[in-house]
Write a protein that holds these residues in place. Structure first.
Motif, PDB file in Angstrom:
ATOM      1  N   MET A 126     137.484 -20.881 118.927  1.00 40.19           N
ATOM      2  CA  MET A 126     138.264 -21.082 117.719  1.00 40.19           C
ATOM      3  C   MET A 126     137.727 -22.309 116.990  1.00 40.19           C
ATOM      4  O   MET A 126     137.533 -23.358 117.586  1.00 40.19           O
ATOM      5  N   ASN A 127     137.504 -22.150 115.707  1.00 39.59           N
ATOM      6  CA  ASN A 127     137.098 -23.276 114.876  1.00 39.59           C
ATOM      7  C   ASN A 127     138.285 -24.198 114.672  1.00 39.59           C
ATOM      8  O   ASN A 127     139.383 -23.737 114.386  1.00 39.59           O
ATOM      9  N   LEU A 128     138.072 -25.493 114.805  1.00 37.55           N
ATOM     10  CA  LEU A 128     139.137 -26.435 114.491  1.00 37.55           C
ATOM     11  C   LEU A 128     139.268 -26.614 112.992  1.00 37.55           C
ATOM     12  O   LEU A 128     140.357 -26.773 112.462  1.00 37.55           O
ATOM     13  N   LYS A 129     138.137 -26.560 112.296  1.00 36.85           N
ATOM     14  CA  LYS A 129     138.116 -26.760 110.853  1.00 36.85           C
ATOM     15  C   LYS A 129     138.296 -25.411 110.141  1.00 36.85           C
ATOM     16  O   LYS A 129     137.911 -24.367 110.665  1.00 36.85           O
ATOM     17  N   ASN A 130     138.886 -25.453 108.964  1.00 40.41           N
ATOM     18  CA  ASN A 130     139.066 -24.240 108.166  1.00 40.41           C
ATOM     19  C   ASN A 130     137.704 -23.719 107.719  1.00 40.41           C
ATOM     20  O   ASN A 130     136.771 -24.476 107.512  1.00 40.41           O
ATOM     21  N   THR A 131     137.622 -22.396 107.593  1.00 39.96           N
ATOM     22  CA  THR A 131     136.419 -21.771 107.069  1.00 39.96           C
ATOM     23  C   THR A 131     136.767 -21.107 105.739  1.00 39.96           C
ATOM     24  O   THR A 131     137.925 -21.125 105.313  1.00 39.96           O
ATOM     25  N   ALA A 132     135.800 -20.499 105.115  1.00 41.91           N
ATOM     26  CA  ALA A 132     136.039 -19.849 103.822  1.00 41.91           C
ATOM     27  C   ALA A 132     136.987 -18.657 103.951  1.00 41.91           C
ATOM     28  O   ALA A 132     137.650 -18.284 102.978  1.00 41.91           O
ATOM     29  N   ASP A 133     137.083 -18.064 105.162  1.00 44.91           N
ATOM     30  CA  ASP A 133     137.910 -16.860 105.292  1.00 44.91           C
ATOM     31  C   ASP A 133     139.098 -16.986 106.244  1.00 44.91           C
ATOM     32  O   ASP A 133     139.859 -16.038 106.379  1.00 44.91           O
ATOM     33  N   ARG A 134     139.283 -18.160 106.907  1.00 49.61           N
ATOM     34  CA  ARG A 134     140.468 -18.293 107.759  1.00 49.61           C
ATOM     35  C   ARG A 134     140.802 -19.751 108.021  1.00 49.61           C
ATOM     36  O   ARG A 134     139.962 -20.625 107.893  1.00 49.61           O
ATOM     37  N   GLY A 159     141.655 -22.874 110.325  1.00 51.69           N
ATOM     38  CA  GLY A 159     141.191 -23.326 111.629  1.00 51.69           C
ATOM     39  C   GLY A 159     142.341 -23.674 112.556  1.00 51.69           C
ATOM     40  O   GLY A 159     143.524 -23.650 112.179  1.00 51.69           O
ATOM     41  N   GLY A 160     141.998 -24.022 113.777  1.00 49.83           N
ATOM     42  CA  GLY A 160     142.990 -24.301 114.806  1.00 49.83           C
ATOM     43  C   GLY A 160     143.923 -25.454 114.479  1.00 49.83           C
ATOM     44  O   GLY A 160     145.124 -25.386 114.756  1.00 49.83           O
ATOM     45  N   VAL A 161     143.402 -26.517 113.883  1.00 47.97           N
ATOM     46  CA  VAL A 161     144.251 -27.665 113.548  1.00 47.97           C
ATOM     47  C   VAL A 161     145.276 -27.272 112.484  1.00 47.97           C
ATOM     48  O   VAL A 161     146.469 -27.567 112.613  1.00 47.97           O
ATOM     49  N   SER A 162     144.834 -26.579 111.448  1.00 45.83           N
ATOM     50  CA  SER A 162     145.762 -26.135 110.394  1.00 45.83           C
ATOM     51  C   SER A 162     146.809 -25.179 110.955  1.00 45.83           C
ATOM     52  O   SER A 162     147.993 -25.276 110.606  1.00 45.83           O
ATOM     53  N   GLN A 163     146.391 -24.260 111.811  1.00 47.78           N
ATOM     54  CA  GLN A 163     147.346 -23.325 112.405  1.00 47.78           C
ATOM     55  C   GLN A 163     148.369 -24.069 113.259  1.00 47.78           C
ATOM     56  O   GLN A 163     149.577 -23.802 113.171  1.00 47.78           O
ATOM     57  N   PHE A 164     147.890 -25.006 114.080  1.00 47.18           N
ATOM     58  CA  PHE A 164     148.799 -25.765 114.937  1.00 47.18           C
ATOM     59  C   PHE A 164     149.821 -26.531 114.100  1.00 47.18           C
ATOM     60  O   PHE A 164     151.021 -26.486 114.375  1.00 47.18           O
ATOM     61  N   PHE A 219     151.699  -5.707 105.582  1.00 48.90           N
ATOM     62  CA  PHE A 219     152.169  -4.332 105.737  1.00 48.90           C
ATOM     63  C   PHE A 219     152.008  -3.463 104.483  1.00 48.90           C
ATOM     64  O   PHE A 219     151.899  -2.243 104.608  1.00 48.90           O
ATOM     65  N   VAL A 220     152.001  -4.067 103.299  1.00 44.57           N
ATOM     66  CA  VAL A 220     151.899  -3.279 102.070  1.00 44.57           C
ATOM     67  C   VAL A 220     150.486  -3.354 101.495  1.00 44.57           C
ATOM     68  O   VAL A 220     149.845  -2.336 101.280  1.00 44.57           O
ATOM     69  N   GLN A 221     150.007  -4.568 101.262  1.00 38.25           N
ATOM     70  CA  GLN A 221     148.656  -4.709 100.721  1.00 38.25           C
ATOM     71  C   GLN A 221     147.588  -4.502 101.796  1.00 38.25           C
ATOM     72  O   GLN A 221     146.434  -4.253 101.469  1.00 38.25           O
ATOM     73  N   ARG A 222     148.004  -4.619 103.033  1.00 37.45           N
ATOM     74  CA  ARG A 222     147.151  -4.358 104.196  1.00 37.45           C
ATOM     75  C   ARG A 222     145.862  -5.192 104.150  1.00 37.45           C
ATOM     76  O   ARG A 222     144.761  -4.681 104.291  1.00 37.45           O
ATOM     77  N   ASP A 223     146.061  -6.522 103.977  1.00 33.52           N
ATOM     78  CA  ASP A 223     144.912  -7.417 103.986  1.00 33.52           C
ATOM     79  C   ASP A 223     145.067  -8.462 105.103  1.00 33.52           C
ATOM     80  O   ASP A 223     146.023  -8.420 105.867  1.00 33.52           O
ATOM     81  N   ALA A 224     144.153  -9.407 105.166  1.00 28.90           N
ATOM     82  CA  ALA A 224     144.075 -10.354 106.284  1.00 28.90           C
ATOM     83  C   ALA A 224     144.853 -11.647 106.056  1.00 28.90           C
ATOM     84  O   ALA A 224     144.724 -12.586 106.835  1.00 28.90           O
ATOM     85  N   THR A 225     145.678 -11.724 105.029  1.00 28.48           N
ATOM     86  CA  THR A 225     146.378 -12.967 104.705  1.00 28.48           C
ATOM     87  C   THR A 225     147.151 -13.518 105.897  1.00 28.48           C
ATOM     88  O   THR A 225     147.023 -14.690 106.237  1.00 28.48           O
ATOM     89  N   LEU A 226     147.957 -12.714 106.546  1.00 29.09           N
ATOM     90  CA  LEU A 226     148.743 -13.178 107.692  1.00 29.09           C
ATOM     91  C   LEU A 226     147.864 -13.442 108.906  1.00 29.09           C
ATOM     92  O   LEU A 226     147.998 -14.471 109.575  1.00 29.09           O
ATOM     93  N   ALA A 227     146.947 -12.549 109.184  1.00 32.66           N
ATOM     94  CA  ALA A 227     146.111 -12.664 110.391  1.00 32.66           C
ATOM     95  C   ALA A 227     145.289 -13.946 110.394  1.00 32.66           C
ATOM     96  O   ALA A 227     145.028 -14.518 111.448  1.00 32.66           O
ATOM     97  N   ARG A 228     144.908 -14.443 109.240  1.00 34.84           N
ATOM     98  CA  ARG A 228     144.045 -15.623 109.233  1.00 34.84           C
ATOM     99  C   ARG A 228     144.791 -16.928 109.459  1.00 34.84           C
ATOM    100  O   ARG A 228     144.185 -17.977 109.604  1.00 34.84           O
ATOM    101  N   MET A 229     146.140 -16.882 109.550  1.00 34.03           N
ATOM    102  CA  MET A 229     146.912 -18.074 109.913  1.00 34.03           C
ATOM    103  C   MET A 229     147.371 -17.993 111.367  1.00 34.03           C
ATOM    104  O   MET A 229     148.102 -18.847 111.845  1.00 34.03           O
ATOM    105  N   LEU A 230     146.920 -16.988 112.084  1.00 27.85           N
ATOM    106  CA  LEU A 230     147.234 -16.833 113.504  1.00 27.85           C
ATOM    107  C   LEU A 230     145.948 -16.889 114.319  1.00 27.85           C
ATOM    108  O   LEU A 230     144.876 -16.555 113.807  1.00 27.85           O
TER     109      LEU A 230
END
Length: 193
Positions: A1-9, A11-16, A168-179
């Motif tokens: 897991m990256n600690l730093k944020n990337t262009a598409d998700r 990172g671990g510190v932000s999620q924590f 669930f509606v737009q079916r994109d990665a918005t939620l998954a990238r904060m987990l």
């Protein structure tokens, strides 16, 4: 897991920091809603001190989160996100940050102006007063603290609802990238199948 944020998700510190602050706010809010009804026993004072201590902890964590975001950046909007949704998400995030800063500060000001004896953060360090005892200021700070809470709850519900809508509606990665990876997969868009 990256600690730093990337262009598409995120990172671990932000999620924590995101999820820790969210859980603390829910806990503090639930306690805040019932603590006024508690009988004046030693437990009552313990609950109030815990509420105040957790509030100041959230203040410190949100300052760390803002600092980390300035350092680590933020992911770009998910491809295909309409410009108005990206703007609305940024505005909502900014408002949530402001409210998470204002909530503990208004509570701290209320505690200070109430003329109560100084409290110790988790019993470890005495918290300085922000103002001298002032009944009118205490009343204003208390009312502000309560209104900010309800406004924060409304924005957090909108934020969570938008994340679920994206999943669930737009079916994109918005939620998954904060987990953390593999907790949930981005939904497979049936249009691309």
């Amino acid at each position: 897991m990256n600690l730093k944020n990337t262009a598409d998700r995120w990172g671990g510190v932000s999620q924590f920091l995101h999820w820790t602050i969210a859980v603390l706010i829910l806990t503090i809010g639930a306690v805040g809603l019932v603590m006024g009804e508690l009988p004046r026993t030693p437990k009552y004072f313990w609950v109030y001190t815990a509420h105040k201590s957790l509030g100041l902890t959230v203040l410190a964590l949100v300052l760390a989160r803002i600092g980390w975001r300035l350092y680590a950046g933020a992911p770009k909007p998910v491809p295909g996100t309409p410009r108005w949704q990206a703007w609305m998400a940024s505005a909502t995030h900014g408002a949530i940050y402001l409210l998470i800063l204002a909530m503990p500060l208004s509570g701290w000001l209320y505690d200070s102006a109430s003329g109560l004896r100084p409290f110790r953060w988790f019993g470890l360090a005495e918290v300085p007063k922000l103002a001298a005892p002032d009944e009118a200021l205490a009343s204003t700070a208390h009312s502000t603290h309560e209104w900010l809470f309800w406004l924060l709850i409304a924005l957090v519900l909108a934020h969570a609802g938008a994340a679920l809508h994206h999943h669930f509606v737009q079916r994109d990665a918005t939620l998954a990238r904060m987990l953390p990876r593999r907790w949930i997969s981005p939904p497979r868009n049936e249009d691309s199948a």
